[in-house]
Design an enzyme around this catalytic site. Structure first.
Site, PDB file in Angstrom:
ATOM      1  N   SER A 133       0.923  -1.197   0.193  1.00  0.00           N
ATOM      2  CA  SER A 133       0.121   0.079  -0.157  1.00  0.00           C
ATOM      3  C   SER A 133       0.966   1.462   0.051  1.00  0.00           C
ATOM      4  O   SER A 133       2.073   1.164   0.208  1.00  0.00           O
ATOM      5  CB  SER A 133      -0.963   0.043   1.091  1.00  0.00           C
ATOM      6  N   TYR A 146      -1.617  -0.985  10.738  1.00  0.00           N
ATOM      7  CA  TYR A 146      -1.852  -1.056   9.326  1.00  0.00           C
ATOM      8  C   TYR A 146      -0.495  -0.906   8.471  1.00  0.00           C
ATOM      9  O   TYR A 146       0.199  -1.679   7.784  1.00  0.00           O
ATOM     10  CB  TYR A 146      -3.229  -0.312   8.435  1.00  0.00           C
TER      11      TYR A 146
HETATM   12  N1  LIG Z   1      -8.657  -0.224  -1.613  1.00  0.00           N
HETATM   13  C1  LIG Z   1      -7.816   0.453  -1.252  1.00  0.00           C
HETATM   14  O1  LIG Z   1      -7.629   1.699  -1.363  1.00  0.00           O
HETATM   15  C2  LIG Z   1      -6.247  -0.178  -1.015  1.00  0.00           C
HETATM   16  C3  LIG Z   1      -5.110   0.652  -0.934  1.00  0.00           C
HETATM   17  C4  LIG Z   1      -3.863   0.341  -0.728  1.00  0.00           C
HETATM   18  C5  LIG Z   1      -3.800  -0.925  -0.364  1.00  0.00           C
HETATM   19  N2  LIG Z   1      -4.855  -1.996  -0.491  1.00  0.00           N
HETATM   20  C6  LIG Z   1      -4.294  -3.310  -0.228  1.00  0.00           C
HETATM   21  O2  LIG Z   1      -5.410  -4.200  -1.108  1.00  0.00           O
HETATM   22  C7  LIG Z   1      -5.494  -5.500  -0.671  1.00  0.00           C
HETATM   23  C8  LIG Z   1      -6.836  -5.928  -1.188  1.00  0.00           C
HETATM   24  O3  LIG Z   1      -7.820  -4.900  -0.411  1.00  0.00           O
HETATM   25  P1  LIG Z   1      -9.277  -4.707  -0.967  1.00  0.00           P
HETATM   26  O4  LIG Z   1      -9.138  -3.086  -1.066  1.00  0.00           O
HETATM   27  O5  LIG Z   1      -9.540  -5.031  -2.112  1.00  0.00           O
HETATM   28  O6  LIG Z   1     -10.214  -4.792   0.178  1.00  0.00           O
HETATM   29  P2  LIG Z   1     -11.385  -5.817   0.305  1.00  0.00           P
HETATM   30  O7  LIG Z   1     -12.575  -5.615  -0.676  1.00  0.00           O
HETATM   31  O8  LIG Z   1     -11.926  -5.353   1.847  1.00  0.00           O
HETATM   32  O9  LIG Z   1     -10.929  -7.207   0.285  1.00  0.00           O
HETATM   33  C9  LIG Z   1      -9.873  -7.744   1.428  1.00  0.00           C
HETATM   34  C10 LIG Z   1     -10.026  -9.295   1.150  1.00  0.00           C
HETATM   35  O10 LIG Z   1      -9.161  -9.889   2.005  1.00  0.00           O
HETATM   36  C11 LIG Z   1      -9.876 -10.908   2.536  1.00  0.00           C
HETATM   37  N3  LIG Z   1      -9.316 -11.350   3.822  1.00  0.00           N
HETATM   38  C12 LIG Z   1      -9.467 -10.664   5.052  1.00  0.00           C
HETATM   39  N4  LIG Z   1      -8.741 -11.464   5.935  1.00  0.00           N
HETATM   40  C13 LIG Z   1      -8.459 -12.435   5.492  1.00  0.00           C
HETATM   41  C14 LIG Z   1      -7.776 -13.571   5.893  1.00  0.00           C
HETATM   42  N5  LIG Z   1      -7.637 -13.700   7.364  1.00  0.00           N
HETATM   43  N6  LIG Z   1      -7.598 -14.640   5.276  1.00  0.00           N
HETATM   44  C15 LIG Z   1      -7.836 -14.491   3.955  1.00  0.00           C
HETATM   45  N7  LIG Z   1      -8.427 -13.456   3.331  1.00  0.00           N
HETATM   46  C16 LIG Z   1      -8.757 -12.550   4.089  1.00  0.00           C
HETATM   47  C17 LIG Z   1     -11.039 -10.537   2.527  1.00  0.00           C
HETATM   48  O11 LIG Z   1     -12.050 -11.554   2.746  1.00  0.00           O
HETATM   49  P3  LIG Z   1     -13.420 -11.604   3.447  1.00  0.00           P
HETATM   50  O12 LIG Z   1     -14.530 -11.070   2.582  1.00  0.00           O
HETATM   51  O13 LIG Z   1     -13.766 -13.012   4.001  1.00  0.00           O
HETATM   52  O14 LIG Z   1     -13.171 -10.782   4.770  1.00  0.00           O
HETATM   53  C18 LIG Z   1     -11.239  -9.848   1.104  1.00  0.00           C
HETATM   54  O15 LIG Z   1     -11.314 -10.998   0.119  1.00  0.00           O
HETATM   55  C19 LIG Z   1      -5.354  -5.477   0.746  1.00  0.00           C
HETATM   56  O16 LIG Z   1      -3.963  -6.053   1.099  1.00  0.00           O
HETATM   57  C20 LIG Z   1      -5.049  -3.823   1.020  1.00  0.00           C
HETATM   58  O17 LIG Z   1      -4.565  -3.576   2.188  1.00  0.00           O
HETATM   59  C21 LIG Z   1      -6.019  -1.293  -0.664  1.00  0.00           C
END
Ligand SMILES: NC(=O)c1ccc[n+]([C@@H]2O[C@H](COP(=O)([O-])OP(=O)(O)OC[C@H]3O[C@@H](n4cnc5c(N)ncnc54)[C@H](OP(=O)(O)O)[C@@H]3O)[C@@H](O)[C@H]2O)c1
Length: 286
Positions: A133, A146
């Site tokens: 991130s 985080y």
């Molecule tokens: N969106 C942004 O603005 C942003 C920015 C920077 C970095 N990121 C990074 O991008 C990645 C994806 O995030 P996203 O934005 O797509 O968020 P999201 O829609 O909340 O997706 C997160 C995913 O992680 C899964 N997860 C959570 N805990 C878990 C565990 N213990 N084991 C396996 N899976 C687990 C969730 O599954 P469940 O549905 O089962 O909870 C979901 O599939 C993350 O690493 C996040 O830090 C996102």
């Protein structure tokens, strides 16, 4: 060609993980998409997307994933360590159990999955893609847990890259800025719940900060890239012949990373404080 290759994507129930699984399957890969619930498995299942039940904090499920990969004659082209949770609270107030939970998911889970899949990756000269991130390079207030886990993931990625490059495995870090996914809504709900558990003194000290960060989280992701656009960038990191060590995703990430590289810390402190002031409500209870 690509259909003869496997890719593992963790956290594929929603957001970037789901979009990445679909994008890579569109490009012809066979994607093992990690989800935690049967209903999410049903939702993601498609031609080229095979769901697998995977909570990255559960060792038996990681072992089952490694066994599934080892039993497949197709080479493992990449693992995309994408699963993540957003938990925001001031350092003083975040309960230790929550600190540990964030590190279990956002750091140790990825290390465990990577360890389990490295034998297959070494055989296929595959790639580790770690979703970090902008928070892996800049730590805003309330992002201690985080950003702490993401900074650590960046460091572990550097070590691993230097260990396995001579063995033919690439390690790539992705640094998204805002992406429109579930994470902001989930993060705001968690931050709001944690704020209700603060003592009256802590609410006095940090209440308006938590509110300002929630607003920023909301606007930052709402104005961000779509998950599909971010997924295309992740897919490029999987397929490009000579990947860079790091890929910022989105204009916000590129600008912030440049600032972080060139500005002194005290200057960044002032920019962060000024930015938060614009979103800070009058001092009041959360
Ligand atoms: N969106 C942004 O603005 C942003 C920015 C920077 C970095 N990121 C990074 O991008 C990645 C994806 O995030 P996203 O934005 O797509 O968020 P999201 O829609 O909340 O997706 C997160 C995913 O992680 C899964 N997860 C959570 N805990 C878990 C565990 N213990 N084991 C396996 N899976 C687990 C969730 O599954 P469940 O549905 O089962 O909870 C979901 O599939 C993350 O690493 C996040 O830090 C996102």
């Amino acid at each position: 060609m690509t259909e003869n290759q496997l890719i593992v994507v963790t956290g594929a129930s929603t957001g970037l993980g789901a979009a990445t699984a679909r994008e890579l399957s569109r490009q012809g890969f066979h994607v093992l998409a990690g989800v935690r619930r049967e209903r999410d498995a049903d939702a993601i299942r498609a031609a080229g997307v095979e769901p697998i039940i995977l909570d990255i904090t559960v060792p038996e499920q990681i072992e089952a994933l490694a066994a599934r990969v080892a039993a497949d004659p197709r080479p493992l082209r990449a693992v995309v360590n994408n699963a993540g949770i957003q938990v925001n609270a001031p350092v003083e107030t975040l309960p230790m159990g929550e600190w540990r939970r964030v590190f279990e998911v956002n750091l140790f889970g990825h290390i465990a999955v990577t360890q389990a899949l490295l034998p297959a990756l070494l055989r296929s000269r595959g790639r580790v893609i770690n979703i970090s991130s902008i928070g892996g390079r800049i730590a805003m207030p309330t992002y201690g847990a985080y950003a702490g886990a993401k900074f650590a993931l960046e460091a572990v990625s550097d070590s691993l890259r230097r260990e396995v490059a001579p063995l033919g495995v690439d390690v790539v870090v992705i640094e998204p800025g805002g992406v429109r996914t579930e994470i902001a809504g989930r993060g705001i709900a968690t931050a709001t719940d944690l704020a209700t558990r603060m003592t009256p003194d802590q609410k006095q000290r940090y209440g308006s900060l938590v509110r300002a960060i929630n607003t920023l989280m909301d606007t930052g992701t709402a104005s961000g890239l779509t998950a599909d656009a971010a997924a295309r960038a992740v897919a490029r990191a999987v397929t490009v012949r000579r990947p860079r060590a790091r890929y910022p995703i989105g204009r916000d990430a590129a600008v912030l990373l440049r600032l972080a590289r060139f500005l002194p810390d005290r200057m960044l402190d002032r920019i962060s404080a000024a930015n938060l002031r614009r979103h800070r409500p009058a001092p009041a209870a959360v």
